[in-house]
Structures are given as C-alpha cells and as structure tokens.
Design an enzyme around this catalytic site. Structure first.
Site, short mmCIF file in Angstrom:
data_model
loop_
_atom_site.label_atom_id
_atom_site.label_comp_id
_atom_site.label_asym_id
_atom_site.label_seq_id
_atom_site.Cartn_x
_atom_site.Cartn_y
_atom_site.Cartn_z
N SER A 138 33.35 7.19 -0.19
CA SER A 138 34.56 7.78 0.38
C SER A 138 35.03 6.94 1.55
CB SER A 138 34.27 9.21 0.88
OG SER A 138 35.38 9.74 1.58
N TYR A 150 29.76 15.72 6.15
CA TYR A 150 30.08 15.13 4.84
C TYR A 150 30.34 13.64 5.00
CZ TYR A 150 32.97 13.61 0.92
OH TYR A 150 33.49 12.90 -0.13
#
Length: 232
Positions: A138, A150
C-alpha cells in the site's frame, strides 16, 4: 492447458485479488484463489462460469497449515506453481491512540504474517519454475499517517518484499511489491469511500499482471500506483 502458467492468489474472491484472477484466466493462466468464506469463493467461481482453470480453496492466510494446504492443493490440481500473489489483508480503520485493540492482532497476522507464510510455503515450488512472488502492499507502507497501525503493517510488507528479494533472487525467483493508493474495493465497506478520485481493482490488477508477464530474467521490484489527485 497442462503447460500454461499457474498462479495462487490469497484473498482472491473479491476486490484486487479477484480482478487479478480474472485477468490471468483471460490470459490463459490457471488460477487458484483462497479465502475464508466458502460462499464468497463459490459465488466468484459461478460468476466466471466455473472455468476448468480455476480452483477455489477455503483457508486462513494467517494459518501455516492452511497456506501449505493451498500450495499443495494447487500443485496437485495443476502440477506446477509459477506465481503467488499475497493479496489478503484488511484494516481496522482506527488509530493506536483511540482504536479498539480487539481487532489488531488479526490484522497484523493477516497483513504481515500471511505474506511471510505464503512465501515459505511456496518457495520450493517457485524454485522449480523460476517464478514470481507478488506482495500487495500500500501507499500507506511508504507514507506515515497519524496513528495508523494498518499503515505500519504495510510498512512491514514493504520491508518484507525487499528482504525476500535479496534472498530468493539467487534461486531465480522474482519479487514484486505492488503498492496501491486509494482503490474502490470492499476494503472500505462500512466506513465509506474516501473523497476524491479512486482507482479500480482492475487498474491495480493491470500492474500485477504486467509484472507477472515480464520476460524471463527481468525482475520488476516496486510499483506504486496512485490515482491522480492523491497527494500523499
């Protein structure tokens, strides 16, 4: 068909994983997809017309026995393994200062341990084919954001990709990290889509499939894909 390349995709029943599976099937690959939900996997297969070249496997990407069983099942069904795509992952959408720790362990295990287990379970088969490992990371694994656990898991995936490459390149195995920006997928379910332009799962799948289909001897290592208008 028996000589066509074979890919194993974790979290392949929806979102980016499903888009990659569709594109690879269209390109003549045989594809195994894993996921925790049998019903979702069955629906995905039925949506595609249950093609002969698609295998669905129920399992938890954070459990080594399940991951090894998925690799073994793929080899048994198709006879080889050319690519693994570590796509399974999720976010708790909270922060370390204000969030609920109850969901953190599962997120860390899925997002960080899961890709490592897939690498370990598949590396011997990939040596045989001089194949490729694709890790779906990501942009959050390159850019710090306040309190984002995250994001920390995706920083770990960024490091795992390069650490893995440095070991397995001597085995003839390629490693590619694909790091998407904001993408319209089930990742956002229950939290609402972020503002601005979002990429589609198919646009990220384009990058994954492009990396997989590089010529022998070419190792594309890091692909960061943002939608236009995403500044960070």
């Amino acid at each position: 068909m028996t000589d066509s390349p074979v890919a194993l995709i974790t979290g392949g029943g929806s979102g980016i994983g499903a888009a990659v599976a569709r594109q690879l099937l269209d390109a003549g690959h045989r594809v195994a997809v894993t996921g925790r939900g049998e019903q979702r996997l069955r629906a995905f297969a039925e949506e595609l017309g249950s093609p002969e070249g698609l295998l669905t496997i129920v399992g938890n990407t954070a459990e080594y026995a399940d991951v090894q069983a998925a690799v073994d099942g793929t080899l048994k069904a198709f006879g080889r393994l050319d690519t693994v795509v570590a796509n399974a992952g999720f976010a708790t959408h909270d922060t370390v200062a204000e969030g609920d720790p109850a969901g953190w362990a599962e997120m860390v295990l899925t997002n960080v341990l899961g890709p490592a287990l897939l690498i370990r379970a598949s590396v011997d088969a990939l040596k045989e084919t001089r194949g490729r490992i694709v890790l779906v990371g990501s942009v959050a694994g390159f850019v710090n954001t306040p309190g984002n656990l995250y994001g920390a898991t995706k920083w770990a995936v960024t490091g795992l990709a390069e650490n893995t490459r440095r070991q397995v390149t001597d085995f003839g195995i390629g490693v590619t990290l694909v790091a998407p920006g904001r993408v319209e997928t089930p990742f956002w379910d229950g939290n609402g889509l972020p503002p601005g332009h979002l990429l589609t799962a198919d646009q990220i799948a384009d990058s994954v499939v492009w990396a997989i289909r590089q010529p022998a001897g070419v190792d594309v290592n890091t692909i960061v894909v943002r939608p236009l208008g995403q500044p960070n």
